[in-house]
Motif scaffolding. Structure first.
Motif, PDB file in Angstrom:
ATOM      1  N   GLY A 207      68.957  47.874  79.392  1.00 42.13           N
ATOM      2  CA  GLY A 207      67.734  47.084  79.507  1.00 42.13           C
ATOM      3  C   GLY A 207      66.726  47.738  80.436  1.00 42.13           C
ATOM      4  O   GLY A 207      65.547  47.914  80.089  1.00 42.13           O
ATOM      5  N   ILE A 208      67.173  48.117  81.620  1.00 37.55           N
ATOM      6  CA  ILE A 208      66.265  48.739  82.577  1.00 37.55           C
ATOM      7  C   ILE A 208      65.875  50.139  82.115  1.00 37.55           C
ATOM      8  O   ILE A 208      64.728  50.571  82.288  1.00 37.55           O
ATOM      9  CB  ILE A 208      66.910  48.749  83.977  1.00 37.55           C
ATOM     10  CG1 ILE A 208      66.982  47.310  84.497  1.00 37.55           C
ATOM     11  CG2 ILE A 208      66.139  49.639  84.936  1.00 37.55           C
ATOM     12  CD1 ILE A 208      67.620  47.165  85.842  1.00 37.55           C
ATOM     13  N   ALA A 209      66.814  50.852  81.492  1.00 41.72           N
ATOM     14  CA  ALA A 209      66.494  52.193  80.985  1.00 41.72           C
ATOM     15  C   ALA A 209      65.404  52.129  79.923  1.00 41.72           C
ATOM     16  O   ALA A 209      64.550  53.029  79.836  1.00 41.72           O
ATOM     17  CB  ALA A 209      67.744  52.854  80.418  1.00 41.72           C
ATOM     18  N   THR A 210      65.405  51.089  79.111  1.00 43.09           N
ATOM     19  CA  THR A 210      64.349  50.929  78.101  1.00 43.09           C
ATOM     20  C   THR A 210      62.984  50.801  78.756  1.00 43.09           C
ATOM     21  O   THR A 210      62.008  51.447  78.350  1.00 43.09           O
ATOM     22  CB  THR A 210      64.630  49.700  77.222  1.00 43.09           C
ATOM     23  OG1 THR A 210      65.896  49.852  76.566  1.00 43.09           O
ATOM     24  CG2 THR A 210      63.543  49.521  76.176  1.00 43.09           C
ATOM     25  N   LEU A 211      62.908  49.967  79.796  1.00 44.47           N
ATOM     26  CA  LEU A 211      61.637  49.785  80.499  1.00 44.47           C
ATOM     27  C   LEU A 211      61.179  51.078  81.166  1.00 44.47           C
ATOM     28  O   LEU A 211      59.992  51.412  81.171  1.00 44.47           O
ATOM     29  CB  LEU A 211      61.778  48.672  81.541  1.00 44.47           C
ATOM     30  CG  LEU A 211      62.032  47.261  80.992  1.00 44.47           C
ATOM     31  CD1 LEU A 211      62.306  46.291  82.125  1.00 44.47           C
ATOM     32  CD2 LEU A 211      60.852  46.791  80.154  1.00 44.47           C
ATOM     33  N   ILE A 212      62.126  51.822  81.719  1.00 48.43           N
ATOM     34  CA  ILE A 212      61.768  53.064  82.403  1.00 48.43           C
ATOM     35  C   ILE A 212      61.336  54.125  81.394  1.00 48.43           C
ATOM     36  O   ILE A 212      60.427  54.924  81.663  1.00 48.43           O
ATOM     37  CB  ILE A 212      62.937  53.548  83.273  1.00 48.43           C
ATOM     38  CG1 ILE A 212      63.175  52.546  84.409  1.00 48.43           C
ATOM     39  CG2 ILE A 212      62.673  54.929  83.844  1.00 48.43           C
ATOM     40  CD1 ILE A 212      64.396  52.836  85.257  1.00 48.43           C
ATOM     41  N   HIS A 213      61.967  54.157  80.235  1.00 47.93           N
ATOM     42  CA  HIS A 213      61.523  55.084  79.186  1.00 47.93           C
ATOM     43  C   HIS A 213      60.090  54.757  78.748  1.00 47.93           C
ATOM     44  O   HIS A 213      59.269  55.663  78.558  1.00 47.93           O
ATOM     45  CB  HIS A 213      62.463  55.007  77.977  1.00 47.93           C
ATOM     46  CG  HIS A 213      63.651  55.911  78.064  1.00 47.93           C
ATOM     47  ND1 HIS A 213      64.684  55.699  78.947  1.00 47.93           N
ATOM     48  CD2 HIS A 213      63.965  57.051  77.386  1.00 47.93           C
ATOM     49  CE1 HIS A 213      65.594  56.662  78.797  1.00 47.93           C
ATOM     50  NE2 HIS A 213      65.170  57.490  77.865  1.00 47.93           N
ATOM     51  N   LEU A 214      59.800  53.469  78.576  1.00 48.01           N
ATOM     52  CA  LEU A 214      58.443  53.063  78.198  1.00 48.01           C
ATOM     53  C   LEU A 214      57.447  53.486  79.274  1.00 48.01           C
ATOM     54  O   LEU A 214      56.370  54.023  78.974  1.00 48.01           O
ATOM     55  CB  LEU A 214      58.395  51.546  77.985  1.00 48.01           C
ATOM     56  CG  LEU A 214      57.018  50.938  77.705  1.00 48.01           C
ATOM     57  CD1 LEU A 214      56.414  51.516  76.434  1.00 48.01           C
ATOM     58  CD2 LEU A 214      57.111  49.406  77.615  1.00 48.01           C
ATOM     59  N   TYR A 215      57.801  53.264  80.522  1.00 45.07           N
ATOM     60  CA  TYR A 215      56.955  53.662  81.650  1.00 45.07           C
ATOM     61  C   TYR A 215      56.698  55.170  81.624  1.00 45.07           C
ATOM     62  O   TYR A 215      55.588  55.636  81.893  1.00 45.07           O
ATOM     63  CB  TYR A 215      57.657  53.241  82.936  1.00 45.07           C
ATOM     64  CG  TYR A 215      56.981  53.622  84.233  1.00 45.07           C
ATOM     65  CD1 TYR A 215      56.157  52.715  84.902  1.00 45.07           C
ATOM     66  CD2 TYR A 215      57.199  54.864  84.827  1.00 45.07           C
ATOM     67  CE1 TYR A 215      55.560  53.042  86.107  1.00 45.07           C
ATOM     68  CE2 TYR A 215      56.605  55.207  86.023  1.00 45.07           C
ATOM     69  CZ  TYR A 215      55.792  54.291  86.665  1.00 45.07           C
ATOM     70  OH  TYR A 215      55.207  54.620  87.864  1.00 45.07           O
ATOM     71  N   SER A 216      57.737  55.920  81.276  1.00 44.85           N
ATOM     72  CA  SER A 216      57.641  57.381  81.306  1.00 44.85           C
ATOM     73  C   SER A 216      56.669  57.923  80.268  1.00 44.85           C
ATOM     74  O   SER A 216      56.094  59.003  80.453  1.00 44.85           O
ATOM     75  CB  SER A 216      59.025  58.005  81.077  1.00 44.85           C
ATOM     76  OG  SER A 216      59.933  57.593  82.068  1.00 44.85           O
ATOM     77  N   VAL A 217      56.490  57.194  79.174  1.00 50.16           N
ATOM     78  CA  VAL A 217      55.554  57.645  78.143  1.00 50.16           C
ATOM     79  C   VAL A 217      54.158  57.805  78.741  1.00 50.16           C
ATOM     80  O   VAL A 217      53.438  58.772  78.449  1.00 50.16           O
ATOM     81  CB  VAL A 217      55.534  56.663  76.955  1.00 50.16           C
ATOM     82  CG1 VAL A 217      54.435  57.043  75.966  1.00 50.16           C
ATOM     83  CG2 VAL A 217      56.890  56.652  76.255  1.00 50.16           C
ATOM     84  N   GLY A 218      53.782  56.863  79.602  1.00 51.86           N
ATOM     85  CA  GLY A 218      52.488  56.968  80.259  1.00 51.86           C
ATOM     86  C   GLY A 218      52.521  57.883  81.463  1.00 51.86           C
ATOM     87  O   GLY A 218      51.588  58.660  81.695  1.00 51.86           O
TER      88      GLY A 218
ATOM     89  N   PRO B 118      60.074  58.274  87.407  1.00 55.75           N
ATOM     90  CA  PRO B 118      60.994  57.543  86.528  1.00 55.75           C
ATOM     91  C   PRO B 118      62.452  57.968  86.719  1.00 55.75           C
ATOM     92  O   PRO B 118      63.365  57.168  86.548  1.00 55.75           O
ATOM     93  CB  PRO B 118      60.490  57.905  85.123  1.00 55.75           C
ATOM     94  CG  PRO B 118      59.056  58.263  85.312  1.00 55.75           C
ATOM     95  CD  PRO B 118      58.986  58.935  86.647  1.00 55.75           C
ATOM     96  N   VAL B 119      62.664  59.230  87.072  1.00 60.80           N
ATOM     97  CA  VAL B 119      64.022  59.703  87.356  1.00 60.80           C
ATOM     98  C   VAL B 119      64.557  58.998  88.587  1.00 60.80           C
ATOM     99  O   VAL B 119      65.709  58.539  88.623  1.00 60.80           O
ATOM    100  CB  VAL B 119      64.018  61.232  87.566  1.00 60.80           C
ATOM    101  CG1 VAL B 119      65.390  61.717  87.991  1.00 60.80           C
ATOM    102  CG2 VAL B 119      63.558  61.940  86.304  1.00 60.80           C
ATOM    103  N   SER B 120      63.722  58.901  89.612  1.00 63.79           N
ATOM    104  CA  SER B 120      64.130  58.200  90.831  1.00 63.79           C
ATOM    105  C   SER B 120      64.507  56.760  90.517  1.00 63.79           C
ATOM    106  O   SER B 120      65.479  56.226  91.050  1.00 63.79           O
ATOM    107  CB  SER B 120      62.996  58.240  91.860  1.00 63.79           C
ATOM    108  OG  SER B 120      62.592  59.561  92.124  1.00 63.79           O
ATOM    109  N   ALA B 121      63.740  56.133  89.667  1.00 65.68           N
ATOM    110  CA  ALA B 121      63.994  54.733  89.328  1.00 65.68           C
ATOM    111  C   ALA B 121      65.268  54.566  88.514  1.00 65.68           C
ATOM    112  O   ALA B 121      66.077  53.669  88.776  1.00 65.68           O
ATOM    113  CB  ALA B 121      62.804  54.170  88.550  1.00 65.68           C
ATOM    114  N   LEU B 122      65.476  55.429  87.538  1.00 60.86           N
ATOM    115  CA  LEU B 122      66.604  55.266  86.620  1.00 60.86           C
ATOM    116  C   LEU B 122      67.910  55.774  87.213  1.00 60.86           C
ATOM    117  O   LEU B 122      68.908  55.055  87.272  1.00 60.86           O
ATOM    118  CB  LEU B 122      66.319  56.001  85.308  1.00 60.86           C
ATOM    119  CG  LEU B 122      67.428  55.949  84.255  1.00 60.86           C
ATOM    120  CD1 LEU B 122      67.674  54.525  83.810  1.00 60.86           C
ATOM    121  CD2 LEU B 122      67.076  56.821  83.060  1.00 60.86           C
ATOM    122  N   ILE B 123      67.897  57.001  87.685  1.00 58.07           N
ATOM    123  CA  ILE B 123      69.145  57.641  88.094  1.00 58.07           C
ATOM    124  C   ILE B 123      69.499  57.321  89.536  1.00 58.07           C
ATOM    125  O   ILE B 123      70.636  56.989  89.846  1.00 58.07           O
ATOM    126  CB  ILE B 123      69.051  59.163  87.895  1.00 58.07           C
ATOM    127  CG1 ILE B 123      68.893  59.470  86.406  1.00 58.07           C
ATOM    128  CG2 ILE B 123      70.276  59.862  88.449  1.00 58.07           C
ATOM    129  CD1 ILE B 123      68.833  60.946  86.088  1.00 58.07           C
TER     130      ILE B 123
END
Length: 668
Positions: A98-109, A249-254
């Motif tokens: 769930g959180i990875a999906t949001l972070i991937h979306l964020y990363s697009v921008g 986004p890496v900091s947020a996800l990993i």
């Protein structure tokens, strides 16, 4: 519906493979949207499997194992690629995807315009796949495969902007430090197989009670070493702050929401072994967690980089989780893991939005007054800050209170651990208030360094760097430093970045409802995880009045921390702020001490080890080979190839044999 479990890791793996083959052709933004879609599909599959597990007829344990194929058949030893679907693994899958999906979306921008846009999403999808293998594996070896996979992705993503040597060094630092923990994990696997004949979690849980205390203690300590490395606890915490060199986004996800919590997951998964081990093991885990929480929090109060504050905060909050594990509060550890995933991902993505809007500026001393220009980022960031500070009724209040209560329930040394946790809560509230104040309120200090940086009466970027003690060995923490020769125009981020902020802010408000402490009926998470952790869970035996008093004390501590931060950073001018102690800015010189040791006595010691290996170990092996070769050369001279020589030898041997028998007979 549980038969769809294989789809959860398969979709991110498919995204990784497609992007490897066609990522460059897809380009920006299609590569990012494909990666996001694959992770979103994995989240949807997780929801479907979770629904199926809740309604399964697999017995009260709600456990299901899906075996895909046999991976390593070797005599009596066999390892399957199988998925263990139970309340713990599905809880992890839900919030990871769930959180990875949001972070991937964020990363697009966020990654817009990066020349390696598609490669970034290749690594991100591979990470999600590895993390899902880690939490779904039904045996230690499959978990270790995912464990190493997330470590590899961590190295690749921390070093993503490897053009800067310091960023590449930060990736190597993370990789090398984690190898220490991996050693503990591997040896624990060997000991498990030698003791139980299996490395499957089902066999470990069933056989843990029959283990000798010494054996269980050895396995528990070795697995804890692995967890210390992956989850950045003392003494192996040094890699995580420098890991902020990767994209936000890496900091947020990993390094906030998922990977660094793998050590906590492992400890909860093997809780039957911890219960069978000597009691001092649990106490040791709790002490390490509490010490790490306080240590990292004291460093966070003096950091000036917006991401470094959050990095040390992550280390501190992970310490809270290990404090819970050591106190036998496994549900509280998972509860705080979930709430932390929401508000820490929110804070990191919020910091990325600030960096994006400030043209890659990260020094909080060059910010201020951004609330006016970035209202969505500011409001959501403040929600995350209040949640991590433990303010009622946000998510962090409920999970942190559960951990402090469990520490108090431990009694004896538990009271000291509770005090350490309370001190950490006060410090957390203080440094988060400091960060919010410096970034979003007060005078806009970025105007002072915008047009004529370094001019008369103004502080240049170089002067600030000197003041920080930065240098060529410090990692560059984002794309590039802001160009202070140009005027800065702060602006809000695009919708692909603000939408995840809003979703995570909502989660930071409501996920505390997963485990409310009032009655058994509202303890949803505790009831859900009971089949996995109930055997080792410590039951809290504290009067209701004491529980309320402890919660009020913790809340009061957080309010005191906020009040002190407001006094120094909102009511007073920025120029009159209290001087940050250099020892805290430099992280108690802990990292520097390790660097000095590794480059001095440590290097000399390793060179001595290398000499010993070359001349003693290899010398002994080579000496045996030389001796065999020389003996062979001597014996080879007897092989002349002439039959008469062999006949003479046979005759002489027969004469010697007859003589020996005759002499022996005459003596007897």
């Amino acid at each position: 519906m549980t038969d769809l479990t294989w789809l959860i890791p398969a979709l991110p793996l498919a995204g990784f493979l497609i992007l490897v083959v066609a990522g460059k052709r897809l380009g920006e933004p299609l590569a990012g949207w494909l990666a996001t879609l694959m992770v979103a599909g994995s989240f949807a599959a997780s929801v479907i499997v979770w629904i199926g597990l809740r309604g399964s007829d697999g017995g009260p344990d709600h456990q299901f194992t899906q075996t895909l194929f046999t991976w390593l058949p070797a005599g009596g030893f066999s390892v399957d690629v199988g998925f263990l679907v139970d309340p713990l693994s599905m809880t992890m899958c839900l919030f990871v995807t769930g959180i990875a999906t949001l972070i991937h979306l964020y990363s697009v921008g966020y990654m817009h315009g990066d020349p390696r846009f598609s490669k970034f999403f290749i690594y991100m999808n591979l990470f999600v796949f590895s993390m899902l293998m880690l939490v779904l594996g039904d045996n230690l070896l499959l978990t270790f495969l995912g464990w190493e996979g997330v470590g590899t992705c961590s190295y690749l993503l921390i070093s993503f902007w490897h053009e800067k040597e310091a960023n590449a060094s930060a990736g190597k630092k993370a990789f090398v430090t984690n190898r220490i923990g991996d050693w503990g994990f591997m040896v624990a696997m060997f000991l498990c197989f030698a003791s139980l004949g299996s490395i499957k979690y089902a066999a470990i849980s069933a056989g843990a009670g029959g283990l000798a205390t010494t054996t269980a203690t050895g396995i528990a300590v070795l697995l804890f070493i692995g967890a210390v490395g992956k989850s950045a606890q003392l003494p192996l915490m040094v890699w995580l702050p420098d890991a902020m060199a990767g994209p936000t986004p890496v900091s947020a996800l990993i390094h906030a929401a998922t990977m660094v919590t793998a050590g906590v997951y492992l400890m909860v998964r093997v809780n039957p072994v911890l219960s069978a081990a000597s009691p001092w093991v649990a106490t040791m885990i709790a002490i390490v967690g509490a010490a790490t929480a306080v240590f990292a929090a004291t460093i966070a109060v003096a950091q000036n980089d917006i991401k470094k504050v959050l990095a040390y905060s992550t280390v501190s909050q992970l310490g809270y989780m290990f404090l819970a594990v050591g106190s036998g509060a496994y549900t509280a550890a998972i509860f705080h893991m979930i709430t932390h995933a929401f508000f820490k991902a929110l804070l990191f993505l919020g910091s990325g939005s600030v960096i994006h809007g400030m043209h890659d500026e990260q020094d909080m001393r060059r910010m201020g007054g951004l609330f006016k220009y970035m209202k969505i980022t500011a409001v959501t960031f403040i929600i995350g800050a209040l949640a991590i500070a433990g303010i009622f009724p946000l998510a962090g209040f409920w999970s942190k209170d559960e951990i402090l209560l469990s520490a108090w329930n431990k009694g004896g040394v538990g009271y000291v651990l509770w005090a350490a946790g309370l001190a950490t809560a006060v410090l957390t509230a203080y440094y988060m208030t400091r960060q919010v104040s410096l970034v979003f309120f007060g005078e806009p200090r970025w105007k002072k360094v915008g047009v004529h940086a370094g001019g008369e009466g103004e502080q240049s970027a170089e002067a600030v760097e000197t003041e920080e003690g930065g240098g060529p060995d410090e990692p560059v923490l984002e794309h590039a430093a802001a160009d202070h020769g140009e005027e800065i125009h702060p602006h809000e981020s695009p919708w692909t970045m603000t939408l995840p902020l809003l979703a995570l802010a909502l989660g930071s408000i409501v996920v505390g409802a997963l485990n409310l402490p009032f009655t058994g009926r509202v303890k949803s998470l505790e009831n859900w995880l009971a089949p996995v952790v109930e055997a080792g869970e410590a039951h809290v035996d504290v009067a209701s009045g004491v529980k309320v008093a402890l919660a009020l004390v913790a809340l009061a501590g957080a309010l005191v921390g906020i009040a002190v931060g407001v006094h120094f950073y909102l009511r007073r001018r920025f120029e009159d702020r209290p001087a940050d102690p250099e020892i805290l800015e430099r992280g108690w010189y802990y990292d520097q001490a390790i660097t000095d040791f590794a480059g001095g006595p440590g290097r000399a010691g390793f060179e001595d080890v290398a000499w010993t290996d070359t001349h003693v170990v290899d010398g002994a092996v080579n000496g045996v080979g030389w001796l065999v070769r020389m003996d062979g050369s001597g014996l080879r001279r007897l092989q002349t190839g002439y039959v008469r020589s062999y006949a003479l030898g046979v005759a002489l041997g027969a004469i010697i044999l007859v003589a020996a028998i005759t002499i022996r007979s005459s003596v007897l």
